[in-house]
Design an enzyme around this catalytic site. Sequence first.
Site, PDB file in Angstrom:
ATOM      1  N   HIS A  79       4.403   5.688  11.797  1.00 42.61           N
ATOM      2  CA  HIS A  79       3.932   5.535  10.415  1.00 42.61           C
ATOM      3  C   HIS A  79       2.957   6.707  10.187  1.00 42.61           C
ATOM      4  O   HIS A  79       1.746   6.525  10.113  1.00 42.61           O
ATOM      5  CB  HIS A  79       3.255   4.187  10.253  1.00 42.61           C
ATOM      6  CG  HIS A  79       3.022   3.761   8.825  1.00 42.61           C
ATOM      7  ND1 HIS A  79       3.196   4.602   7.738  1.00 42.61           N
ATOM      8  CD2 HIS A  79       2.602   2.572   8.317  1.00 42.61           C
ATOM      9  CE1 HIS A  79       2.891   3.942   6.631  1.00 42.61           C
ATOM     10  NE2 HIS A  79       2.538   2.712   6.953  1.00 42.61           N
TER      11      HIS A  79
ATOM     12  N   LYS B 144      26.739  -5.450  -1.949  1.00 43.13           N
ATOM     13  CA  LYS B 144      28.207  -5.552  -2.125  1.00 43.13           C
ATOM     14  C   LYS B 144      28.915  -4.880  -0.964  1.00 43.13           C
ATOM     15  O   LYS B 144      30.122  -4.628  -1.030  1.00 43.13           O
ATOM     16  CB  LYS B 144      28.620  -4.867  -3.425  1.00 43.13           C
ATOM     17  CG  LYS B 144      28.003  -5.444  -4.687  1.00 43.13           C
ATOM     18  CD  LYS B 144      28.487  -4.626  -5.887  1.00 43.13           C
ATOM     19  CE  LYS B 144      27.646  -4.856  -7.113  1.00 43.13           C
ATOM     20  NZ  LYS B 144      27.865  -3.796  -8.119  1.00 43.13           N
TER      21      LYS B 144
ATOM     22  N   ARG C  97       0.799  -1.220   0.000  1.00 44.18           N
ATOM     23  CA  ARG C  97       0.000   0.000   0.000  1.00 44.18           C
ATOM     24  C   ARG C  97       0.841   1.284   0.000  1.00 44.18           C
ATOM     25  O   ARG C  97       0.657   2.181  -0.825  1.00 44.18           O
ATOM     26  CB  ARG C  97      -0.917   0.035   1.250  1.00 44.18           C
ATOM     27  CG  ARG C  97      -2.125  -0.817   1.165  1.00 44.18           C
ATOM     28  CD  ARG C  97      -2.480  -1.338   2.551  1.00 44.18           C
ATOM     29  NE  ARG C  97      -1.613  -2.464   2.815  1.00 44.18           N
ATOM     30  CZ  ARG C  97      -1.948  -3.720   2.543  1.00 44.18           C
ATOM     31  NH1 ARG C  97      -3.146  -3.991   2.120  1.00 44.18           N
ATOM     32  NH2 ARG C  97      -1.089  -4.695   2.732  1.00 44.18           N
ATOM     33  N   THR C  98       1.770   1.361   0.951  1.00 46.20           N
ATOM     34  CA  THR C  98       2.479   2.633   1.155  1.00 46.20           C
ATOM     35  C   THR C  98       3.368   2.947  -0.045  1.00 46.20           C
ATOM     36  O   THR C  98       3.368   4.077  -0.553  1.00 46.20           O
ATOM     37  CB  THR C  98       3.317   2.543   2.451  1.00 46.20           C
ATOM     38  OG1 THR C  98       2.489   2.023   3.490  1.00 46.20           O
ATOM     39  CG2 THR C  98       3.850   3.900   2.847  1.00 46.20           C
TER      40      THR C  98
ATOM     41  N   ARG D 114      11.261   3.719   4.259  1.00 43.82           N
ATOM     42  CA  ARG D 114      10.765   2.704   5.208  1.00 43.82           C
ATOM     43  C   ARG D 114      11.958   1.870   5.648  1.00 43.82           C
ATOM     44  O   ARG D 114      12.735   1.396   4.817  1.00 43.82           O
ATOM     45  CB  ARG D 114       9.688   1.819   4.593  1.00 43.82           C
ATOM     46  CG  ARG D 114       9.327   0.644   5.510  1.00 43.82           C
ATOM     47  CD  ARG D 114       8.121  -0.122   5.048  1.00 43.82           C
ATOM     48  NE  ARG D 114       6.905   0.630   5.268  1.00 43.82           N
ATOM     49  CZ  ARG D 114       5.680   0.109   5.153  1.00 43.82           C
ATOM     50  NH1 ARG D 114       5.533  -1.159   4.819  1.00 43.82           N
ATOM     51  NH2 ARG D 114       4.612   0.848   5.360  1.00 43.82           N
TER      52      ARG D 114
HETATM   53  N1   CP Z   1      -0.459  -0.177   6.024  1.00 44.53           N
HETATM   54  C1   CP Z   1       0.739  -0.398   5.446  1.00 44.53           C
HETATM   55  O1   CP Z   1       1.751   0.228   5.791  1.00 44.53           O
HETATM   56  O2   CP Z   1       0.730  -1.336   4.454  1.00 44.53           O
HETATM   57  P1   CP Z   1       2.005  -1.772   3.587  1.00 44.53           P
HETATM   58  O3   CP Z   1       2.960  -2.460   4.501  1.00 44.53           O
HETATM   59  O4   CP Z   1       1.445  -2.672   2.516  1.00 44.53           O
HETATM   60  O5   CP Z   1       2.614  -0.516   3.021  1.00 44.53           O
END
Ligand code: CP
Length: 312
Positions: A132, A82, A54-55, A104
């Site tokens: 998040h 590497k 999603r993100t 992330r």
């Molecule tokens: N809700 C969420 O962060 O989903 P993803 O891990 O698929 O990005």
Amino acid sequence: MKHFRSIAEAGPDAVRRLLDLADHMAEVNRRPNPKVPALRGKTVCNVFFEDSTRTRLSFETAAKRLSADTMNFSVSSSSLNKGESLRDTIETIAAMGVDAFVIRHRSTGTPWQIAQWTNASIVNAGDGWHAHPTQALLDCATIRTAFGRSDGFDGLRVAIVGDVKHSRVARSDIEAFSMLGADVTLVAPKTLLPPFTDRMPVAVTTDLDAVLSEVDVLYLLRMQTERMTEALVPDLREYTARFGLTPARVPRLADHALVMHPGPMNRGVEIAVDPAEIPGSVITQQVTNGIAVRMAVLFDLLGSGSLPEATS
Ligand code: CP
């Protein structure tokens, strides 16, 4: 704003501004051609060291709808394998001309660390168990739209249920929901609660059935078995019986109550009903709103200040 790394760092004025901007972006997204030239000439680089559906896709879509160029860094095929360091990797990508990194990472604080190595804006797309913030913004946008609450969430009762301990979504949602005035209750076995809940703006209970009929929003969390290093629940069936949304519990929700989940869902664990059969489910709307919210964040960080009009 230079960066968007946590709800607390952004503060209430920025959160409200971003939610208003997300309403405008949602209107852009409803157009036959949902694209505006607001970030033409800007480059956004997605750097995901953890899996995401999603993100990652919604940040990429958001950047493209604002006419930014996008770069997607793939850890598995990069020179990290590497032995190149994270710092050298970021500095190398930055040297190609990046205006914003969307990061992330499994380690708490990585977006703050990376901000010391580049002049680009940093957006936190999830750091460890910590934060998040764009998920929290899209959750707020979803509640706002469903209840018509652009004035704030005063008096709204939200229960966040399940694996709070490992959840960066829960931490950011607690900050955002309470910042907007909601009353937040955490519902979880004691083993899945984080330490120091007494210092958080929340009530806590282990009894889902005691609060179920009173909540306006039931927010189910994913059971994060990949983050568990010990057996924190004796058995998943017992967990579902005590903390899951089961067919028997759905009719006990208030008629107006929303059911939310950040995804990905563990069907049969925290949610033991097909979401399509839950009258108040807004789980699909959460995903859709993720694009508008991420457009708002990127525009706020990189845009010129005037709201985007239709592209030519
Ligand atoms: N809700 C969420 O962060 O989903 P993803 O891990 O698929 O990005």
